[in-house]
Enzyme design. Structure first.
Site, PDB file in Angstrom:
ATOM      1  N   HIS A 195     -36.457 -30.290  -3.964  1.00  0.00           N
ATOM      2  CA  HIS A 195     -37.742 -29.936  -4.586  1.00  0.00           C
ATOM      3  C   HIS A 195     -38.204 -31.068  -5.508  1.00  0.00           C
ATOM      4  O   HIS A 195     -39.357 -31.484  -5.471  1.00  0.00           O
ATOM      5  CB  HIS A 195     -37.601 -28.662  -5.433  1.00  0.00           C
ATOM      6  CG  HIS A 195     -37.354 -27.408  -4.659  1.00  0.00           C
ATOM      7  ND1 HIS A 195     -36.397 -26.493  -4.997  1.00  0.00           N
ATOM      8  CD2 HIS A 195     -37.962 -26.898  -3.550  1.00  0.00           C
ATOM      9  CE1 HIS A 195     -36.411 -25.471  -4.156  1.00  0.00           C
ATOM     10  NE2 HIS A 195     -37.346 -25.698  -3.258  1.00  0.00           N
ATOM     11  N   ARG A 225     -37.993 -29.853   6.237  1.00  0.00           N
ATOM     12  CA  ARG A 225     -36.623 -30.373   6.318  1.00  0.00           C
ATOM     13  C   ARG A 225     -36.152 -30.556   7.751  1.00  0.00           C
ATOM     14  O   ARG A 225     -35.316 -31.384   8.039  1.00  0.00           O
ATOM     15  CB  ARG A 225     -35.665 -29.423   5.579  1.00  0.00           C
ATOM     16  CG  ARG A 225     -35.761 -29.511   4.089  1.00  0.00           C
ATOM     17  CD  ARG A 225     -35.165 -28.311   3.423  1.00  0.00           C
ATOM     18  NE  ARG A 225     -35.960 -27.118   3.694  1.00  0.00           N
ATOM     19  CZ  ARG A 225     -35.752 -25.941   3.139  1.00  0.00           C
ATOM     20  NH1 ARG A 225     -34.726 -25.765   2.336  1.00  0.00           N
ATOM     21  NH2 ARG A 225     -36.531 -24.919   3.418  1.00  0.00           N
TER      22      ARG A 225
HETATM   23  P1  ADP Z   1     -40.160 -20.678  -0.178  1.00  0.00           P
HETATM   24  O1  ADP Z   1     -39.461 -19.407  -0.492  1.00  0.00           O
HETATM   25  O2  ADP Z   1     -41.652 -20.617  -0.324  1.00  0.00           O
HETATM   26  O3  ADP Z   1     -39.733 -21.328   1.106  1.00  0.00           O
HETATM   27  P2  ADP Z   1     -38.610 -22.692  -1.545  1.00  0.00           P
HETATM   28  O4  ADP Z   1     -38.406 -22.793  -3.006  1.00  0.00           O
HETATM   29  O5  ADP Z   1     -37.435 -22.406  -0.702  1.00  0.00           O
HETATM   30  O6  ADP Z   1     -39.748 -21.612  -1.385  1.00  0.00           O
HETATM   31  O7  ADP Z   1     -39.312 -24.005  -1.002  1.00  0.00           O
HETATM   32  C1  ADP Z   1     -40.577 -24.424  -1.451  1.00  0.00           C
HETATM   33  C2  ADP Z   1     -41.053 -25.579  -0.607  1.00  0.00           C
HETATM   34  O8  ADP Z   1     -40.202 -26.689  -0.790  1.00  0.00           O
HETATM   35  C3  ADP Z   1     -41.061 -25.313   0.900  1.00  0.00           C
HETATM   36  O9  ADP Z   1     -42.176 -25.966   1.467  1.00  0.00           O
HETATM   37  C4  ADP Z   1     -39.796 -25.949   1.384  1.00  0.00           C
HETATM   38  O10 ADP Z   1     -39.909 -26.368   2.734  1.00  0.00           O
HETATM   39  C5  ADP Z   1     -39.714 -27.146   0.448  1.00  0.00           C
HETATM   40  N1  ADP Z   1     -38.327 -27.586   0.279  1.00  0.00           N
HETATM   41  C6  ADP Z   1     -37.256 -26.840   0.011  1.00  0.00           C
HETATM   42  N2  ADP Z   1     -36.140 -27.590  -0.043  1.00  0.00           N
HETATM   43  C7  ADP Z   1     -36.531 -28.863   0.216  1.00  0.00           C
HETATM   44  C8  ADP Z   1     -35.844 -30.107   0.344  1.00  0.00           C
HETATM   45  N3  ADP Z   1     -34.514 -30.184   0.234  1.00  0.00           N
HETATM   46  N4  ADP Z   1     -36.567 -31.218   0.609  1.00  0.00           N
HETATM   47  C9  ADP Z   1     -37.920 -31.124   0.768  1.00  0.00           C
HETATM   48  N5  ADP Z   1     -38.622 -29.974   0.685  1.00  0.00           N
HETATM   49  C10 ADP Z   1     -37.947 -28.858   0.417  1.00  0.00           C
END
Ligand code: ADP
Length: 163
Positions: free
Chosen positions: A17, A92
């Site tokens: 994130h 991802r």
């Molecule tokens: P959600 O429940 O909406 O999927 P997350 O907190 O899991 O929320 O993820 C928020 C966003 O961040 C999503 O678009 C997800 O694909 C992206 N994301 C999560 N982990 C990663 C990562 N390791 N690298 C890049 N983007 C990520």
């Protein structure tokens, strides 16, 4: 003026994130991180705790053009309220592509003026998810390669409190 909203559960915020936030901050005039309320049935952290964690990380990174807010309800309404030029989401792997494309098309149907921007994860973080990080930590695994130091400490403390 370009303003991205970056929505998610962030339960907890991970290095993946943070990488996306850092990169987005360099591409937009402003980035608004939207912390989804009631994201999971039983989130590890309440929404205000997740907001506070993200604010701490953003400040430590010195990202002056990033704001963190909580939101509930329709994502496109949140994007409209914030006058966002785009919704930012991370990709991802293939599973994310499928899901995020569907989400983007759905949001486009609901609000044709709101664009979605999909940013590929950096390869060194593309295996990281909040869900698997929590599972690893619950099983006693080391999570320092997945989350910032400050987050790791809070995850471990919360799991201790719960057990
Ligand atoms: P959600 O429940 O909406 O999927 P997350 O907190 O899991 O929320 O993820 C928020 C966003 O961040 C999503 O678009 C997800 O694909 C992206 N994301 C999560 N982990 C990663 C990562 N390791 N690298 C890049 N983007 C990520």
């Amino acid at each position: 003026m370009t303003r991205f909203v970056y929505p998610g559960s962030f339960d907890p915020p991970t290095l993946g994130h943070l990488d996306l936030i850092r990169r987005a901050s360099g591409m937009a005039d402003e980035v608004v991180i939207g912390v989804l309320q009631n994201a999971a049935k039983a989130p590890l952290f309440g929404e205000q705790e997740r907001v506070a964690l993200l604010r701490e990380l953003v400040e430590a990174e010195g990202l002056k053009n990033v704001r963190v807010v909580a939101f509930a309800g329709l994502l496109v309404e949140f994007a409209r309220q914030e006058k966002a030029t785009a919704i930012l989401r991370g990709i991802r792997g293939a599973a994310d592509v499928e899901f995020e494309l569907q989400l983007a098309q759905m949001n486009r149907a609901l609000a044709p003026e709101v664009e979605t921007l999909l940013l590929p994860a950096s390869p060194q973080y593309s295996h990281i998810s909040s869900q698997l990080t929590k599972q690893a930590a619950r099983g006693g695994g080391e999570i320092k390669a997945f989350v910032p130091k400050a987050v790791r400490a809070k995850v471990l403390r919360r799991l201790r409190e719960q057990s």
